[in-house]
Write an enzyme that holds these catalytic residues in place. Structure first.
Site, mmCIF file in Angstrom:
data_model
loop_
_atom_site.group_PDB
_atom_site.id
_atom_site.type_symbol
_atom_site.label_atom_id
_atom_site.label_comp_id
_atom_site.label_asym_id
_atom_site.label_seq_id
_atom_site.Cartn_x
_atom_site.Cartn_y
_atom_site.Cartn_z
ATOM 1 N N GLU A 174 78.506 -56.114 14.919
ATOM 2 C CA GLU A 174 78.902 -57.493 15.231
ATOM 3 C C GLU A 174 80.420 -57.656 15.064
ATOM 4 O O GLU A 174 81.101 -58.247 15.904
ATOM 5 C CB GLU A 174 78.159 -58.470 14.305
ATOM 6 C CG GLU A 174 78.718 -59.890 14.364
ATOM 7 C CD GLU A 174 77.803 -60.956 13.774
ATOM 8 O OE1 GLU A 174 76.641 -60.646 13.458
ATOM 9 O OE2 GLU A 174 78.258 -62.107 13.672
ATOM 10 N N ARG A 175 80.950 -57.116 13.984
ATOM 11 C CA ARG A 175 82.382 -57.312 13.683
ATOM 12 C C ARG A 175 83.263 -56.528 14.643
ATOM 13 O O ARG A 175 84.295 -57.027 15.101
ATOM 14 C CB ARG A 175 82.641 -56.958 12.217
ATOM 15 C CG ARG A 175 82.056 -58.031 11.322
ATOM 16 C CD ARG A 175 82.020 -57.707 9.865
ATOM 17 N NE ARG A 175 81.328 -58.808 9.171
ATOM 18 C CZ ARG A 175 80.808 -58.745 7.958
ATOM 19 N NH1 ARG A 175 80.888 -57.616 7.262
ATOM 20 N NH2 ARG A 175 80.201 -59.787 7.418
#
Ligand SMILES: Cc1cc2nc3c(=O)[nH]c(=O)nc-3n(C[C@H](O)[C@H](O)[C@H](O)COP(=O)(O)OP(=O)(O)OC[C@H]3O[C@@H](n4cnc5c(N)ncnc54)[C@H](O)[C@@H]3O)c2cc1C
Length: 384
Positions: free
Chosen positions: A242-243
């Site tokens: 996600e990051r």
């Protein structure tokens, strides 16, 4: 090298798709406060873009992470942040843990339709009382024979009003807070799931964001991803993608903002010359382009490490932190050079200013990134 000639065809197809099927509709979706996720995801699924690095057995392309990164970067050419974020939730935020740790049956039931674009997915971690402090969530799945019975609530859930299933982090035991959680796939049409409200946001207007309640929602235990009690660990692994996605998706978007600003300031005259001819402006734009390139180098380095099977917690965290900082600096600096037009909703630079603000908050705030880095560096008080 991260990208090869093999990346070029999918890249070109995606670029054409964005130009033909997404950008012409963005203004309308931004106004509506929602985009047609099922319709758009089906088209992306048919082209194979919702499962580039997912297993072939479930309809994915079985490619390595560099292809997912290529896609995240290209999505930055979409004229808003909301639609790319919604796609990123489907590919890189709600499904990585299921793809890695889910049972075969669970992957057939939830992952395969998400890859095909037949189901919209969302990720449920944050709650009204716990965002940064993930371990403090209160939503609980009580054991009842072969079922879990879930009670609680989730907040700020992207795709939440349209999703068919949620990858839900909840407490499944009373043990230590990092060992008492599980990730569970919950169909959103289950009895007891309600969309409490669609949230009104300062940016990311085309993306729907929901507050969701769970009232005695019964799901079979086989809907749990992997082992009971390992949900927090799985979510931390899922957060890496996600990051990294968040950092990759902003690169092209920022370059677009710089290019638009060059065009605008070249054509706009003040004091008898184009605004762009002022050194303070063209120097600043060159500096910002350099910042984008620096972030790109960090993102690529993290992606290369991920492809090589290494733990990228530190690099992905640094990339997310830097992306958050740049997301506040770059659109703000560019908007300034647009003067009054920069303050108008009709310009893309103002949309970028609103949308980019989220990068410092969503998926873990800047301060949470700093906390992770300090922990890894051994500089937190009492942690030598
Ligand atoms: C548009 C949008 C979409 C989102 N989508 C999703 C989604 O799909 N799924 C999901 O689960 N969540 C989602 N989120 C939630 C997001 O991940 C959280 O908002 C974020 O993690 C921050 O949590 P919080 O809002 O509770 O902030 P809080 O935890 O209340 O923190 C507030 C602020 O305090 C500061 N802070 C926090 N901890 C520390 C610390 N240790 N030291 C110093 N300062 C600190 C930070 O500046 C932080 O921004 C979304 C949020 C938004 C706005």
């Amino acid at each position: 090298m991260l990208f090869t000639a093999d990346h070029e065809e999918p890249r070109r197809i995606l670029q054409k798709f964005i130009a033909a099927e997404i950008n012409p509709h963005v203004d309308e979706w931004e106004k509506a406060g929602i985009f047609p996720a099922h319709e758009l995801f089906k088209k992306l699924g048919d082209l194979g873009f919702l499962g580039l690095n997912k297993p072939v057995e479930y309809g994915g392309q079985g490619l390595d992470y560099s292809y997912a990164l290529m896609m995240a970067e290209e999505l930055g050419a979409i004229n808003c942040g909301g639609v790319p974020m919604a796609i990123g939730v489907q590919t890189d935020m709600a499904t990585p843990a299921l793809a890695k740790f889910g049972s075969d049956a669970l992957r057939r039931e939830f992952l395969a339709p998400a890859i095909a674009g037949d189901m919209v997915a969302c990720i449920g971690v944050s709650e009204p009382g716990a965002g940064s402090d993930v371990a403090a969530i209160k939503t609980t799945a009580r054991s009842d024979g072969d079922d879990y019975v879930i009670t609680g609530g989730k907040m700020w859930i992207t795709n939440g009003t349209q999703a068919d299933w949620i990858c839900l982090l909840c407490n499944t035991g009373d043990g230590p807070i990092h060992r008492n959680k599980s990730l569970i796939c919950v169909p959103m049409n289950s009895k007891g799931v309600t969309i409490a409200r669609k949230l009104d946001k300062m940016g990311m207007h085309s993306s729907d964001t929901a507050q969701i309640h769970f009232d005695e929602v019964r799901v079979p235990k086989r809907n749990r991803i992997g082992e009971e009690g390992l949900g927090f660990t799985y979510q931390m692994v899922q957060f890496q993608e996600e990051r990294l996605w968040g950092a990759a998706a902003c690169l092209k978007a920022h370059e677009g903002t710089i290019q638009e600003t060059i065009e605008y300031t070249r054509n706009r005259k003040a004091f008898g010359k184009p605004l762009l001819d002022n050194q303070v402006i063209h120097f600043r734009l060159a500096e910002l382009q350099t910042e984008v390139e620096l972030l790109r180098a960090l993102v690529y380095r993290a992606a290369e490490a991920l492809v090589a099977g290494q733990d990228v917690t530190q690099l992905a965290t640094m990339a997310k932190l830097r992306a958050g900082r740049l997301g506040r600096e770059l659109p703000d600096a560019c908007l300034q050079f647009w003067g009054g037009m920069g303050f108008m909703n009709e310009t893309l630079v103002s949309r970028s200013y609103r949308d980019s603000r989220l990068t410092s908050i969503g998926g873990g705030a800047d301060e949470v990134m700093l906390g992770i880095l300090c922990k890894m560096m051994g500089t937190l008080p009492g942690k030598q």
